[in-house]
Enzyme design. Structure first.
Site, mmCIF file in Angstrom:
data_model
loop_
_atom_site.group_PDB
_atom_site.id
_atom_site.type_symbol
_atom_site.label_atom_id
_atom_site.label_comp_id
_atom_site.label_asym_id
_atom_site.label_seq_id
_atom_site.Cartn_x
_atom_site.Cartn_y
_atom_site.Cartn_z
ATOM 1 N N ASN A 7 7.947 15.574 12.894
ATOM 2 C CA ASN A 7 6.809 14.713 12.611
ATOM 3 C C ASN A 7 5.615 15.631 12.336
ATOM 4 O O ASN A 7 4.984 16.134 13.261
ATOM 5 C CB ASN A 7 6.557 13.816 13.834
ATOM 6 C CG ASN A 7 5.413 12.863 13.627
ATOM 7 O OD1 ASN A 7 4.697 12.931 12.624
ATOM 8 N ND2 ASN A 7 5.216 11.973 14.577
ATOM 9 N N ARG A 93 9.583 12.002 9.751
ATOM 10 C CA ARG A 93 8.682 10.856 9.680
ATOM 11 C C ARG A 93 7.828 11.021 8.421
ATOM 12 O O ARG A 93 7.165 12.055 8.246
ATOM 13 C CB ARG A 93 7.783 10.830 10.912
ATOM 14 C CG ARG A 93 6.784 9.724 10.840
ATOM 15 C CD ARG A 93 5.852 9.744 12.003
ATOM 16 N NE ARG A 93 4.925 8.622 11.887
ATOM 17 C CZ ARG A 93 3.907 8.442 12.687
ATOM 18 N NH1 ARG A 93 3.682 9.272 13.661
ATOM 19 N NH2 ARG A 93 3.117 7.406 12.521
ATOM 20 N N HIS A 182 3.018 2.670 10.817
ATOM 21 C CA HIS A 182 3.545 2.644 12.197
ATOM 22 C C HIS A 182 4.759 1.722 12.321
ATOM 23 O O HIS A 182 5.049 1.236 13.407
ATOM 24 C CB HIS A 182 2.485 2.161 13.219
ATOM 25 C CG HIS A 182 1.317 3.063 13.380
ATOM 26 N ND1 HIS A 182 0.033 2.575 13.457
ATOM 27 C CD2 HIS A 182 1.219 4.401 13.503
ATOM 28 C CE1 HIS A 182 -0.810 3.590 13.609
ATOM 29 N NE2 HIS A 182 -0.102 4.717 13.641
ATOM 30 N N ARG A 243 -11.047 7.145 11.790
ATOM 31 C CA ARG A 243 -11.077 6.226 10.630
ATOM 32 C C ARG A 243 -11.911 4.992 10.945
ATOM 33 O O ARG A 243 -11.878 4.486 12.079
ATOM 34 C CB ARG A 243 -9.655 5.798 10.265
ATOM 35 C CG ARG A 243 -8.892 6.872 9.546
ATOM 36 C CD ARG A 243 -7.449 6.482 9.342
ATOM 37 N NE ARG A 243 -6.579 7.445 9.998
ATOM 38 C CZ ARG A 243 -5.314 7.237 10.294
ATOM 39 N NH1 ARG A 243 -4.753 6.087 10.014
ATOM 40 N NH2 ARG A 243 -4.611 8.169 10.887
ATOM 41 N N GLU A 387 9.163 6.873 18.455
ATOM 42 C CA GLU A 387 9.411 6.887 17.009
ATOM 43 C C GLU A 387 10.514 7.878 16.657
ATOM 44 O O GLU A 387 11.292 7.659 15.737
ATOM 45 C CB GLU A 387 8.112 7.238 16.277
ATOM 46 C CG GLU A 387 7.113 6.098 16.350
ATOM 47 C CD GLU A 387 5.700 6.507 16.010
ATOM 48 O OE1 GLU A 387 5.261 6.205 14.906
ATOM 49 O OE2 GLU A 387 5.032 7.126 16.849
#
Ligand code: ADP
Length: 412
Positions: A7, A93, A182, A243, A387
């Site tokens: 990742n 990922r 996600h 963000r 994940e």
């Protein structure tokens, strides 16, 4: 089958090695290389029954970072394999698959080309993902690589949820629409939470809140994503670490004019200088803000309240989208660990049927736990995400499929 999961972030690399089979999975090693590109990068590595190994050294790029990981995996003391040939596949990922990818895929030149094309849609993530894929291909060219996209779970959104009310020709011409991110995490925690709560995913209305440096909220109806807060890029939705989340487009054009910003400038502003960082003026890290709030720092308190308020609004909206909600799930670094943020979000959700257990919530972190009271109509859970496990599972399935296909072709 030993699978390496990578990742890659812009200056970091998270990895895991998992021993996977159809019926079980074992985590063999996990680690993190941080501050890639700096003379004091940090590589930490953990295997079962041993203290964490940590070393600071100069690591100038992702290829060097991966080389450091591979060395560690065969290390006499901290390794988990005799030879790197034991790695049968690598799962990556990848943040954005645009409309190219509806599911995980084996990586080839065409796939890399398409991931490259999606870089403009996820400027913080896709370039880093691609760097990791290229570095891995250089270091272990014969090992199959698989891309698992953050966007694919949300491909089930109906058209009226993913379309923007712009001239339709922009969708046709540029595929401008909402994609969501996600996906692996939302899917994983929805399944896990239902399993833990003894609820049937196929009959459950869920709102999953993945809250980390990047955050998104998803409405899941009977196991399918029907709406999610991130959109065309990961900047839409709730306030995040750096963000902005949702913003009136008028602010964008106003700032471009007043500050003389071009597209790259405004992109940088909303992606890297906004959110918790922009509001607090000193940190994008939720822990710092909680500490500062305790010391009475107004802008830290404001940032936390804004974050929680955004999420609460999405919960209300998605309860309407789903025509009710059975369970709200928190995950990600903030969702799993921050009792303060969960408390702020869950205060005043009584109208929805949430009876939140504030006492149980206090101090609870990093575990799978029910946070609503027994009599709560809506269950609230915090669930740790994984994940990497989703990526390893998809990678194993794809590699097995490829092998079966090759075996059939050989027999013919
Ligand atoms: P990413 O989106 O980069 O994967 P994470 O899911 O790791 O991010 O989440 C990072 C966020 O989680 C940071 O804001 C961090 O402050 C927060 N976090 C991690 N541990 C805790 C904790 N114990 N209490 C509060 N917040 C935490």
């Amino acid at each position: 089958m030993k699978i390496l999961v990578l990742n890659c972030g812009s200056s970091s690399l998270k990895y895991q090695v998992l021993e996977m089979s159809a019926t079980s999975n074992t985590l063999l090693a996990k680690g993190l290389v941080e501050r890639i590109g700096s003379p004091n990068a940090c590589h930490s590595h953990k295997i079962d029954r041993k203290d964490k190994y940590q070393v600071e050294k100069a690591i100038s790029n992702h290829t060097e970072a991966i080389r450091s990981v591979l060395e560690m995996l065969t290390d006499v003391e901290y390794g988990v394999m005799k030879d790197l040939s034991e790695i049968e596949a690598v799962g990556h990922r990848v943040a954005h698959g645009g409309e190219f990818f509806f599911k995980s895929v084996p990586i080839d030149d065409d796939v890399m080309d398409k991931i490259e094309k999606c870089c403009q849609l996820a400027p913080l993530h896709n370039p880093a993902n691609l760097t990791g894929i290229k570095a891995m291909a250089e270091l272990m060219p014969d090992v199959p690589q698989v891309a698992v996209f953050d966007t694919s779970f949300h491909q089930s959104m109906p058209d009226y949820a993913y379309i923007y009310a712009l001239d339709y020709s922009y969708y046709e011409k540029y595929k401008i629409r909402r994609y969501g991110f996600h996906g692996t995490s939302h899917k994983f925690v929805a399944e896990k939470a239902c399993k833990l709560a003894g609820m049937d995913l196929d009959k459950t209305k869920l709102i999953t809140c993945h809250l980390g440096n990047g955050s998104s909220v998803t409405a899941i109806d009977c196991g399918r994503s029907v709406d999610t807060s991130m959109g065309f890029t990961p900047v839409e939705g709730v306030t995040m670490g750096t963000r902005s989340g949702n913003l009136d487009i008028g602010v964008v054009t106003f700032l471009m004019e007043k500050e003389g910003l071009d597209a790259a400038g405004i992109n940088n502003l909303v992606n890297k200088q906004s959110g918790l960082q922009g509001l607090s003026g000193f940190s994008s890290d939720c822990r710092d803000l909680v500490d500062a709030e305790k010391s009475g720092y107004y802008r830290a308190e404001l940032a936390l309240k804004k974050l929680a308020y955004d999420i609460k609004k999405y919960i209300g909206a998605y309860a309407a989208v789903l025509n009710g909600v059975d369970m709200i799930v928190f995950t990600g670094g903030i969702g799993e660990n921050s009792d303060r943020v969960r408390e702020l979000i869950c205060t005043g959700l009584d109208y929805l049927g949430v009876s939140f257990d504030f006492k149980k919530n206090a101090g609870t972190r990093g575990v799978d736990v029910v946070l609503s009271k027994r009599n709560s109509k809506v269950k609230v859970m915090a669930v740790t995400t994984n994940e990497e496990l989703v990526i390893a599972t998809d990678t194993m399935d794809i590699v097995n499929e490829l092998r079966e296909k090759a075996a059939i072709e050989e027999n013919n």
